[in-house]
Design a protein around this motif. Structure first.
Motif, PDB file in Angstrom:
ATOM      1  N   GLU A  81       6.852  -0.174   1.897  1.00 24.75           N
ATOM      2  CA  GLU A  81       6.222   0.913   2.742  1.00 24.75           C
ATOM      3  C   GLU A  81       7.194   2.111   2.675  1.00 24.75           C
ATOM      4  OE1 GLU A  81       6.806  -2.216   3.712  1.00 24.75           O
ATOM      5  OE2 GLU A  81       5.335  -2.582   5.349  1.00 24.75           O
ATOM      6  N   ASP A  82       6.833   3.390   2.714  1.00 22.82           N
ATOM      7  CA  ASP A  82       7.604   4.634   2.916  1.00 22.82           C
ATOM      8  C   ASP A  82       8.700   4.132   3.581  1.00 22.82           C
ATOM      9  OD1 ASP A  82       7.609   7.567   2.631  1.00 22.82           O
ATOM     10  OD2 ASP A  82       8.331   6.934   4.587  1.00 22.82           O
TER      11      ASP A  82
ATOM     12  N   GLN B  12      -3.499  -1.107  -4.060  1.00 21.25           N
ATOM     13  CA  GLN B  12      -2.794  -0.841  -5.396  1.00 21.25           C
ATOM     14  C   GLN B  12      -1.824   0.563  -5.125  1.00 21.25           C
ATOM     15  OE1 GLN B  12      -6.072  -1.418  -8.186  1.00 21.25           O
ATOM     16  NE2 GLN B  12      -5.263  -3.231  -8.785  1.00 21.25           N
ATOM     17  N   LEU B  13      -2.531   1.582  -4.643  1.00 25.89           N
ATOM     18  CA  LEU B  13      -1.779   2.849  -4.092  1.00 25.89           C
ATOM     19  C   LEU B  13      -0.668   2.574  -3.278  1.00 25.89           C
ATOM     20  CD1 LEU B  13      -4.618   5.351  -3.622  1.00 25.89           C
ATOM     21  CD2 LEU B  13      -2.951   5.567  -5.254  1.00 25.89           C
ATOM     22  N   ASN B  14      -0.823   1.486  -2.541  1.00 25.98           N
ATOM     23  CA  ASN B  14       0.450   1.235  -1.460  1.00 25.98           C
ATOM     24  C   ASN B  14       1.553   0.594  -2.311  1.00 25.98           C
ATOM     25  OD1 ASN B  14      -1.082   2.211   0.685  1.00 25.98           O
ATOM     26  ND2 ASN B  14      -1.800   0.247   1.197  1.00 25.98           N
ATOM     27  N   ARG B  15       1.029  -0.081  -3.201  1.00 28.39           N
ATOM     28  CA  ARG B  15       2.470  -1.186  -3.693  1.00 28.39           C
ATOM     29  C   ARG B  15       2.958  -0.746  -4.850  1.00 28.39           C
ATOM     30  NH1 ARG B  15       1.496  -5.295  -7.329  1.00 28.39           N
ATOM     31  NH2 ARG B  15       2.718  -6.669  -6.068  1.00 28.39           N
ATOM     32  N   ASP B  16       2.048   0.091  -5.798  1.00 24.67           N
ATOM     33  CA  ASP B  16       2.309   0.636  -7.126  1.00 24.67           C
ATOM     34  C   ASP B  16       2.688   1.816  -7.320  1.00 24.67           C
ATOM     35  OD1 ASP B  16       2.552   0.449  -9.788  1.00 24.67           O
ATOM     36  OD2 ASP B  16       0.716  -0.851 -10.396  1.00 24.67           O
ATOM     37  N   PRO B  17       3.995   2.140  -7.983  1.00 26.89           N
ATOM     38  CA  PRO B  17       4.245   3.832  -7.972  1.00 26.89           C
ATOM     39  C   PRO B  17       3.419   4.162  -9.388  1.00 26.89           C
ATOM     40  CG  PRO B  17       6.242   2.393  -7.623  1.00 26.89           C
ATOM     41  CD  PRO B  17       4.996   1.384  -7.793  1.00 26.89           C
ATOM     42  N   HIS B  64      -0.667   1.207   5.863  1.00 24.52           N
ATOM     43  CA  HIS B  64       0.540   1.601   4.685  1.00 24.52           C
ATOM     44  C   HIS B  64      -0.144   2.614   4.160  1.00 24.52           C
ATOM     45  CE1 HIS B  64       2.103  -2.862   4.597  1.00 24.52           C
ATOM     46  NE2 HIS B  64       2.514  -2.302   5.774  1.00 24.52           N
ATOM     47  N   TYR B  65      -1.439   2.852   4.025  1.00 25.18           N
ATOM     48  CA  TYR B  65      -1.711   4.171   3.452  1.00 25.18           C
ATOM     49  C   TYR B  65      -1.474   5.450   4.266  1.00 25.18           C
ATOM     50  CZ  TYR B  65      -4.594   7.240   0.275  1.00 25.18           C
ATOM     51  OH  TYR B  65      -5.135   8.165  -0.468  1.00 25.18           O
ATOM     52  N   SER B  66      -1.572   5.110   5.635  1.00 27.27           N
ATOM     53  CA  SER B  66      -1.537   6.300   6.531  1.00 27.27           C
ATOM     54  C   SER B  66       0.164   6.817   6.333  1.00 27.27           C
ATOM     55  CB  SER B  66      -1.730   5.620   7.887  1.00 27.27           C
ATOM     56  OG  SER B  66      -0.938   6.779   8.885  1.00 27.27           O
ATOM     57  N   ALA B  67       0.804   5.735   6.176  1.00 25.84           N
ATOM     58  CA  ALA B  67       2.482   6.169   6.037  1.00 25.84           C
ATOM     59  C   ALA B  67       2.600   6.835   4.592  1.00 25.84           C
ATOM     60  CB  ALA B  67       3.220   4.808   6.110  1.00 25.84           C
ATOM     61  N   ILE B  69       0.832   8.654   2.913  1.00 22.08           N
ATOM     62  CA  ILE B  69       0.170  10.023   2.960  1.00 22.08           C
ATOM     63  C   ILE B  69       0.934  10.637   3.888  1.00 22.08           C
ATOM     64  CG2 ILE B  69      -2.047   9.523   1.926  1.00 22.08           C
ATOM     65  CD1 ILE B  69      -3.348   9.864   4.494  1.00 22.08           C
ATOM     66  N   GLY B  70       1.837  10.211   4.526  1.00 23.08           N
ATOM     67  CA  GLY B  70       2.828  10.829   5.488  1.00 23.08           C
ATOM     68  C   GLY B  70       2.510  11.389   6.852  1.00 23.08           C
ATOM     69  N   GLN B  71       1.539  10.402   7.530  1.00 21.01           N
ATOM     70  CA  GLN B  71       1.054  10.722   8.903  1.00 21.01           C
ATOM     71  C   GLN B  71       2.018   9.967   9.755  1.00 21.01           C
ATOM     72  OE1 GLN B  71      -2.831   8.893   9.233  1.00 21.01           O
ATOM     73  NE2 GLN B  71      -3.796  10.849   8.947  1.00 21.01           N
ATOM     74  N   GLU B  72       2.116  10.969  10.709  1.00 17.78           N
ATOM     75  CA  GLU B  72       3.008  10.406  12.181  1.00 17.78           C
ATOM     76  C   GLU B  72       2.163   9.231  12.823  1.00 17.78           C
ATOM     77  OE1 GLU B  72       6.238  11.146  12.717  1.00 17.78           O
ATOM     78  OE2 GLU B  72       6.234  12.611  10.837  1.00 17.78           O
ATOM     79  N   TRP B  73       2.858   8.622  13.498  1.00 15.58           N
ATOM     80  CA  TRP B  73       2.338   7.088  14.181  1.00 15.58           C
ATOM     81  C   TRP B  73       0.967   7.735  15.168  1.00 15.58           C
ATOM     82  CZ3 TRP B  73       1.664   2.530  13.188  1.00 15.58           C
ATOM     83  CH2 TRP B  73       1.302   1.672  14.285  1.00 15.58           C
ATOM     84  N   ASP B  74       1.397   8.830  15.781  1.00 14.35           N
ATOM     85  CA  ASP B  74       0.319   9.116  16.741  1.00 14.35           C
ATOM     86  C   ASP B  74      -0.787   9.778  16.002  1.00 14.35           C
ATOM     87  OD1 ASP B  74       1.804   8.378  18.892  1.00 14.35           O
ATOM     88  OD2 ASP B  74       2.672  10.255  19.382  1.00 14.35           O
ATOM     89  N   GLU B  75      -0.601  10.509  15.078  1.00 14.69           N
ATOM     90  CA  GLU B  75      -1.767  11.025  14.272  1.00 14.69           C
ATOM     91  C   GLU B  75      -2.525  10.043  13.456  1.00 14.69           C
ATOM     92  OE1 GLU B  75       0.160  13.391  11.025  1.00 14.69           O
ATOM     93  OE2 GLU B  75      -1.688  14.160  10.243  1.00 14.69           O
ATOM     94  N   TYR B  76      -1.681   8.897  13.186  1.00 17.99           N
ATOM     95  CA  TYR B  76      -2.594   7.994  12.706  1.00 17.99           C
ATOM     96  C   TYR B  76      -3.689   6.996  13.497  1.00 17.99           C
ATOM     97  CZ  TYR B  76      -2.625   2.690  11.707  1.00 17.99           C
ATOM     98  OH  TYR B  76      -3.136   1.508  11.526  1.00 17.99           O
TER      99      TYR B  76
END
Lengths: 273, 103
Positions: A81-82, B12-17, B64-67, B69-76
């Motif tokens: 995770e990030d 795959q996006l979540n785990r693989d750079p 994990h995808y939300s994290a 792309i940089g979303q804050e928790w409440d936004e998610y």
């Protein structure tokens, strides 16, 4: 030697990632008990930590989903995770492929499991390690029980997996610690995140701490989904620890619902006979 | 069946750079390797967490995808609630079995 320690704890990503948003009194009491679990783990002087987790699509996907898998590598990395989101820095965690190979070989005589020579840890393992082995200096052998993508292994089999794991550990010369990590009732990663069924949790923990197998395996998945959410499927990791400590009871060190962590936060130790 | 491929791509996006680099640099080529409807493709490109939730993407993948792309928790959390408000109940996957707790 054999199994020298057994415990369970929660692993929700909010425990580290949203630490600042929790009630500090409850949060710090929870952290204190996690640190106590670490001290007890260290006092047992383990050579390796077998951590039974319910991972969240970090390694395993519906193209080939194992019901049970054990890591067979000399090192792992995580979290996927990030780093800022989880508030845990990415790191390399030592493994022990030689011991893992012996345990897996022993277990295969009695139960089927798959193995993985490559494994990236997600919050399900990294959050517990953050508290239990914060210097990442204790080799880890990860185990995954599929709790996320049904069809799932039965509770009876999860308990049996623990029994078989115990027998395989007891046949090894190393001192082995076992920690199971998972949520009890919770609805993580849905709009109902933060809902916790405390009464259900306390009943489950009573059954777990007293290791009443018949009551532990009695939940149907329909009942669990209704009363404990899809996150409740993660009780399988607790059942594996109960199976590994069959005949022994435990001590509940901490339980409290912490909604911003999205789970009833739990720390417990089981006796090892 | 393309919910499977939506989830596979996000997994795959979540785990693989390397997959993340391809998503940034060669998006059309990458997405062409997955069987996606136009709606699914747009939801992924827009980072539409609410619609992806309603489509039935497993929440652990989506969180994990939300994290990522940089979303804050409440936004998610709010994005999922807004998704249900805009598009209706979850259409597929495990969450169709959950009770509607908002009545």
């Amino acid at each position: 030697m054999s199994l020298v320690f057994a415990g369970v704890c929660s692993h929700a990503p909010g425990i580290t990632g949203r630490a600042k948003r929790a009630d500090p009194v409850v949060r710090d009491a929870f952290y204190a008990r996690l640190h106590e679990l670490r001290e007890r783990l260290e006092a047992a002087k383990p050579d390796v930590l077998v951590i039974v987790a319910a991972e969240h699509f970090a390694n395993f996907f519906m193209n080939n989903m194992p019901a049970y898998c054990m890591g067979l590598a000399d090192e792992y990395e995580g979290p996927i995770e990030d780093e800022d989101w989880l508030a845990i820095r990415r790191t390399v965690v030592p493994g022990n492929a030689g011991l893992a190979r012996r345990i897996i070989t022993g277990m295969l005589a009695d139960i089927d499991l798959s193995y993985a020579e490559e494994w990236k840890f997600d919050h399900g393992i990294m959050v517990p390690l953050n508290f239990l082995t914060p210097r990442y200096d204790l080799p880890v052998i990860p185990v995954n029980v599929n709790c996320q993508g049904p069809p799932l292994t039965t509770l009876e089999r999860a308990y049996e997996f623990g029994r078989v794991l115990r027998r395989a550990c007891d046949a090894q010369p190393e001192r082995i610690a076992l920690v199971g990590t998972g949520g009890i009732s919770h609805w993580p990663a849905t709009p109902d995140s933060g809902v916790i069924n405390e009464a259900w949790d306390r009943q489950f923990l009573d059954r777990f701490i007293n290791n009443r197998r018949a009551e532990l395996i009695a939940y149907t998945d329909e009942e669990t989904l209704r009363d404990a959410g899809q996150g409740g499927f993660e009780i399988r990791t607790f059942l594996t620890v109960a199976g590994a400590t069959e005949g022994a009871t435990g001590e509940l060190l901490f339980y409290a619902p912490i909604p911003i962590f999205a789970v009833g936060c739990t720390v417990a130790q089981m006796a090892v006979q | 069946m393309s919910l499977y491929y939506v989830q596979k791509l996000l997994y795959q996006l979540n785990r693989d750079p390397i997959v993340r680099k391809r998503f940034a640099a060669d998006r059309d080529e990458l997405l062409g390797e997955y069987s996606l409807t136009d709606e699914e493709r747009t939801a992924i490109e827009d980072g539409d967490i609410g619609l992806l939730y309603v489509m039935g993407v497993n929440g652990q993948i989506l969180m994990h995808y939300s994290a990522l792309i940089g979303q804050e928790w409440d936004e998610y959390i709010n994005a999922m609630k807004q998704g249900v408000a805009d598009h209706g109940a979850v259409r597929g996957g495990l969450y169709t079995l959950l009770e509607d707790r908002d009545g």
